[in-house]
Design a protein around this motif. Structure first.
Motif, PDB file in Angstrom:
ATOM      1  N   GLU A  43      -3.382 -26.684 -17.915  1.00 53.24           N
ATOM      2  CA  GLU A  43      -3.885 -27.024 -16.598  1.00 53.24           C
ATOM      3  C   GLU A  43      -4.633 -25.834 -16.014  1.00 53.24           C
ATOM      4  N   PRO A  44      -5.790 -26.075 -15.356  1.00 53.75           N
ATOM      5  CA  PRO A  44      -6.491 -24.978 -14.716  1.00 53.75           C
ATOM      6  C   PRO A  44      -5.666 -24.423 -13.575  1.00 53.75           C
ATOM      7  N   TYR A  46     -14.108 -29.394 -22.314  1.00 53.56           N
ATOM      8  CA  TYR A  46     -13.962 -30.115 -21.045  1.00 53.56           C
ATOM      9  C   TYR A  46     -13.647 -31.566 -21.347  1.00 53.56           C
ATOM     10  N   GLN A  87     -10.904 -32.106 -16.468  1.00 55.41           N
ATOM     11  CA  GLN A  87     -10.099 -30.913 -16.731  1.00 55.41           C
ATOM     12  C   GLN A  87     -10.777 -29.966 -17.711  1.00 55.41           C
TER      13      GLN A  87
END
Length: 253
Positions: free
Chosen positions: A49-50, A131, A119
């Protein structure tokens, strides 16, 4: 017409100069099964997760460090100070060698936008390498989000007619040691030969890989493999035997 010329014709004029030379440096971005066979290390990159933005002050280059190798311009998205692109080139001047893709420039994740809300996928070192497309995304907006020429992203990722769909994985930082598989024509194409069946077979292979359908992938590969450059053929064959879907997805995005 030379095969490399046909490929570079789909790339915007702004990046043509970047296609003149392709070095093969040490591994950039995702660590793959290829390096486990031909070099040190193995395994596929894990999507993470960013991170959430922090209150860190802007650095001298005007970027705010979000952690995990992701930076955004201070004071908001703003404009890209430079544009990266993906260069795809043969290793031999006579086009007899395999093709490789390499990121030229730097990726900067400016954060989600209305048309690029998917994401960012990061490798074990925290760098963005791919991406995942979200519903309603635009290829142009994705390019703007990561400061990369979207045309070369589409070309490397076998995107047809600019069509992207939710769930697609777009590789932004290709593994420069991994041979690129041309979706346009077979390696052994002969003058006047119809390339439609090959073009369709690439699609069938991609669908089988995304679905992780080993039986279907093996069936398609039995007919497709002989028309792929031997270097890429060897790697894809071993990846099928090992069940390395991440590597196969990079070869058939």
């Amino acid at each position: 017409m030379k095969r490399s010329t046909k490929i570079t014709m789909v790339v915007s004029a702004a990046v043509v100069t970047g296609l003149l030379v392709l070095a093969l440096p040490a591994m950039i971005g995702a660590t793959t099964w290829v390096t486990g066979v031909f070099g040190a290390g193995s395994g596929s990159p894990a999507a993470t997760e960013p991170p959430n933005p922090t209150a860190d002050p802007a650095s001298d280059d005007g970027l705010v460090d979000l952690g995990d190798g992701i930076s955004v311009p201070a004071g908001g998205p703003g404009e890209c100070t430079s544009t990266a692109h993906i260069s795809t080139m043969s290793t031999r001047t006579d086009d007899s060698g395999p093709y490789y893709s390499k990121l030229i420039g730097d990726l900067v994740d400016r954060g989600p936008s209305e048309l690029a809300s998917g994401q960012a996928l990061t490798d074990e070192a925290g760098g963005v390498y791919a991406y995942e497309v979200a519903a309603g995304d635009s290829a142009i907006a994705i390019g703007e989000r990561f400061c990369i020429d979207y045309i070369t992203v589409q070309s490397h990722n076998h995107v047809r007619a600019g069509m992207i769909h939710a769930g697609n994985i777009l590789y932004l930082r290709p593994d420069p040691t991994l041979p690129w598989v041309s979706p346009y024509e077979p390696f052994d194409v002969q003058p006047g030969e119809q390339t439609g069946p090959y073009y369709d077979a690439i699609d069938f292979m991609r669908n089988a890989v995304v679905a992780q359908d080993l039986a279907e992938a093996q069936r398609v590969w039995a007919g497709l493999g002989p028309h792929i450059h031997p270097d890429a053929r060897t790697i894809a064959t071993r990846a099928l035997e090992a069940g390395d879907w991440e590597l196969l997805r990079q070869m058939f995005p």
